[in-house]
Design an enzyme around this catalytic site. Structure first.
Site, PDB file in Angstrom:
ATOM      1  N   LYS A  11       0.974  -1.219   0.006  1.00  0.00           N
ATOM      2  CA  LYS A  11       0.245  -0.400   0.141  1.00  0.00           C
ATOM      3  C   LYS A  11       0.793   1.142  -0.040  1.00  0.00           C
ATOM      4  O   LYS A  11       2.105   0.761   0.570  1.00  0.00           O
ATOM      5  CB  LYS A  11      -0.986   0.081   1.600  1.00  0.00           C
ATOM      6  CG  LYS A  11      -1.739  -1.158   1.475  1.00  0.00           C
ATOM      7  CD  LYS A  11      -2.679  -0.971   2.731  1.00  0.00           C
ATOM      8  CE  LYS A  11      -4.016  -2.307   1.945  1.00  0.00           C
ATOM      9  NZ  LYS A  11      -5.082  -2.194   2.687  1.00  0.00           N
ATOM     10  N   TYR A  51     -11.956  -1.955  -4.508  1.00  0.00           N
ATOM     11  CA  TYR A  51     -13.154  -2.237  -3.771  1.00  0.00           C
ATOM     12  C   TYR A  51     -13.992  -1.967  -3.349  1.00  0.00           C
ATOM     13  O   TYR A  51     -15.235  -1.571  -1.954  1.00  0.00           O
ATOM     14  CB  TYR A  51     -11.553  -1.297  -2.116  1.00  0.00           C
ATOM     15  CG  TYR A  51     -10.703  -1.652  -1.716  1.00  0.00           C
ATOM     16  CD1 TYR A  51     -10.625  -3.004  -1.163  1.00  0.00           C
ATOM     17  CD2 TYR A  51      -9.342  -0.708  -2.134  1.00  0.00           C
ATOM     18  CE1 TYR A  51      -9.379  -3.608  -0.788  1.00  0.00           C
ATOM     19  CE2 TYR A  51      -8.208  -1.274  -2.069  1.00  0.00           C
ATOM     20  CZ  TYR A  51      -7.905  -2.042  -1.052  1.00  0.00           C
ATOM     21  OH  TYR A  51      -6.585  -2.551  -0.419  1.00  0.00           O
ATOM     22  N   ASN A 114      -2.396  -0.367   6.552  1.00  0.00           N
ATOM     23  CA  ASN A 114      -1.753  -1.706   7.093  1.00  0.00           C
ATOM     24  C   ASN A 114      -1.134  -2.885   5.991  1.00  0.00           C
ATOM     25  O   ASN A 114      -0.833  -3.770   5.711  1.00  0.00           O
ATOM     26  CB  ASN A 114      -3.013  -2.744   7.256  1.00  0.00           C
ATOM     27  CG  ASN A 114      -4.102  -2.970   6.539  1.00  0.00           C
ATOM     28  OD1 ASN A 114      -3.767  -2.680   5.343  1.00  0.00           O
ATOM     29  ND2 ASN A 114      -4.719  -3.722   6.917  1.00  0.00           N
ATOM     30  N   HIS A 117      -2.344  -5.551   1.355  1.00  0.00           N
ATOM     31  CA  HIS A 117      -3.516  -5.981   1.532  1.00  0.00           C
ATOM     32  C   HIS A 117      -3.377  -7.718   1.074  1.00  0.00           C
ATOM     33  O   HIS A 117      -2.169  -7.719   0.390  1.00  0.00           O
ATOM     34  CB  HIS A 117      -4.029  -5.534  -0.015  1.00  0.00           C
ATOM     35  CG  HIS A 117      -5.292  -6.347  -0.837  1.00  0.00           C
ATOM     36  ND1 HIS A 117      -6.111  -6.356  -0.182  1.00  0.00           N
ATOM     37  CD2 HIS A 117      -5.425  -7.497  -1.618  1.00  0.00           C
ATOM     38  CE1 HIS A 117      -7.679  -7.286  -0.419  1.00  0.00           C
ATOM     39  NE2 HIS A 117      -7.017  -7.646  -1.749  1.00  0.00           N
ATOM     40  N   GLU A 128      -9.163 -10.126  -8.539  1.00  0.00           N
ATOM     41  CA  GLU A 128      -8.193  -9.260  -8.415  1.00  0.00           C
ATOM     42  C   GLU A 128      -7.084  -9.201  -9.209  1.00  0.00           C
ATOM     43  O   GLU A 128      -6.496  -8.144  -9.304  1.00  0.00           O
ATOM     44  CB  GLU A 128      -7.240  -9.201  -6.593  1.00  0.00           C
ATOM     45  CG  GLU A 128      -8.221  -9.091  -5.399  1.00  0.00           C
ATOM     46  CD  GLU A 128      -8.467  -9.369  -4.137  1.00  0.00           C
ATOM     47  OE1 GLU A 128      -9.111  -9.028  -3.625  1.00  0.00           O
ATOM     48  OE2 GLU A 128      -7.272  -9.394  -3.628  1.00  0.00           O
TER      49      GLU A 128
HETATM   50  P1  CMP Z   1      -6.833  -4.713   3.262  1.00  0.00           P
HETATM   51  O1  CMP Z   1      -6.616  -6.529   3.573  1.00  0.00           O
HETATM   52  O2  CMP Z   1      -6.388  -4.382   1.998  1.00  0.00           O
HETATM   53  O3  CMP Z   1      -8.994  -5.092   2.441  1.00  0.00           O
HETATM   54  C1  CMP Z   1      -9.996  -3.913   2.964  1.00  0.00           C
HETATM   55  C2  CMP Z   1      -9.289  -2.837   3.589  1.00  0.00           C
HETATM   56  O4  CMP Z   1     -10.587  -1.713   4.392  1.00  0.00           O
HETATM   57  C3  CMP Z   1      -8.662  -3.371   4.073  1.00  0.00           C
HETATM   58  O5  CMP Z   1      -7.241  -3.904   3.839  1.00  0.00           O
HETATM   59  C4  CMP Z   1      -8.388  -1.990   5.655  1.00  0.00           C
HETATM   60  O6  CMP Z   1      -7.192  -1.366   5.118  1.00  0.00           O
HETATM   61  C5  CMP Z   1      -8.874  -1.283   5.182  1.00  0.00           C
HETATM   62  N1  CMP Z   1     -10.653  -1.726   6.481  1.00  0.00           N
HETATM   63  C6  CMP Z   1     -11.059  -2.593   6.645  1.00  0.00           C
HETATM   64  N2  CMP Z   1     -11.672  -2.122   8.063  1.00  0.00           N
HETATM   65  C7  CMP Z   1     -11.192  -1.046   8.559  1.00  0.00           C
HETATM   66  C8  CMP Z   1     -11.875  -0.220   9.502  1.00  0.00           C
HETATM   67  N3  CMP Z   1     -12.525  -0.300  10.332  1.00  0.00           N
HETATM   68  N4  CMP Z   1     -11.420   1.322   9.320  1.00  0.00           N
HETATM   69  C9  CMP Z   1     -10.614   1.813   7.828  1.00  0.00           C
HETATM   70  N5  CMP Z   1     -10.051   0.713   7.385  1.00  0.00           N
HETATM   71  C10 CMP Z   1     -10.339  -0.391   7.539  1.00  0.00           C
END
Ligand code: CMP
Length: 139
Positions: A11, A51, A114, A117, A128
């Site tokens: 990311k 997304y 985070n 993904h 994806e």
């Molecule tokens: P990812 O694995 O990329 O899949 C969906 C993304 O949404 C997740 O990682 C986070 O980056 C984001 N995400 C999911 N839940 C939350 C949340 N409660 N608050 C903020 N971001 C979220």
């Protein structure tokens, strides 16, 4: 039967912090083979489409903003039991809950930023991967 393919993105926050090399090293050392890879800056439309499953959720708009804020690295990975093993390697979505030594524990900023993904199913791994790569771009 579990499939061999998963899809990951490094990311924008992790890319900007120059964690790409360290993350790819962890991926290789865990036994994953890189089948396709590219660095790309998503438009808001592209991030929103990727997304789309989260559209309407409270975090969707900021997620789209964040994912289009800078370059990402899109990667198709191959390994036996790819989905489960990769999710173990990256740790929980919320880095505060991620296990020690996981990619998110080491390199995430917060729940949204985070670090990486990871696909949640064999079906989504292919969807994806197809979002970013034509089959001629796979090795
Ligand atoms: P990812 O694995 O990329 O899949 C969906 C993304 O949404 C997740 O990682 C986070 O980056 C984001 N995400 C999911 N839940 C939350 C949340 N409660 N608050 C903020 N971001 C979220």
């Amino acid at each position: 039967m579990a499939g061999k393919i998963t899809f990951t993105m490094i990311k924008p926050s992790a890319f900007k912090s120059n964690y790409t090399g360290a993350i790819l090293k962890m991926i290789n050392e865990a036994g994953f083979v890189i089948r396709a890879m590219k660095t790309i800056k998503l438009t808001k439309e592209q991030a929103g489409a990727f997304y789309a499953i989260h559209e309407g959720k409270p975090f969707y708009e900021t997620l789209v903003e964040f994912m289009s804020s800078g370059p990402i690295v899109a990667v198709v990975l191959e390994k036996e039991n790819a989905i489960e093993d990769y999710r173990t390697l990256i740790g929980a979505t919320n880095p505060e809950k991620a296990a020690e030594g996981t990619i998110r524990k080491l390199y995430a900023v917060n729940m949204q930023q985070n670090a990486v993904h990871g696909s949640d199913s064999d079906e989504n791994a292919i969807i994806e991967s197809d979002f970013f790569f034509s089959k001629t771009e796979w090795i």
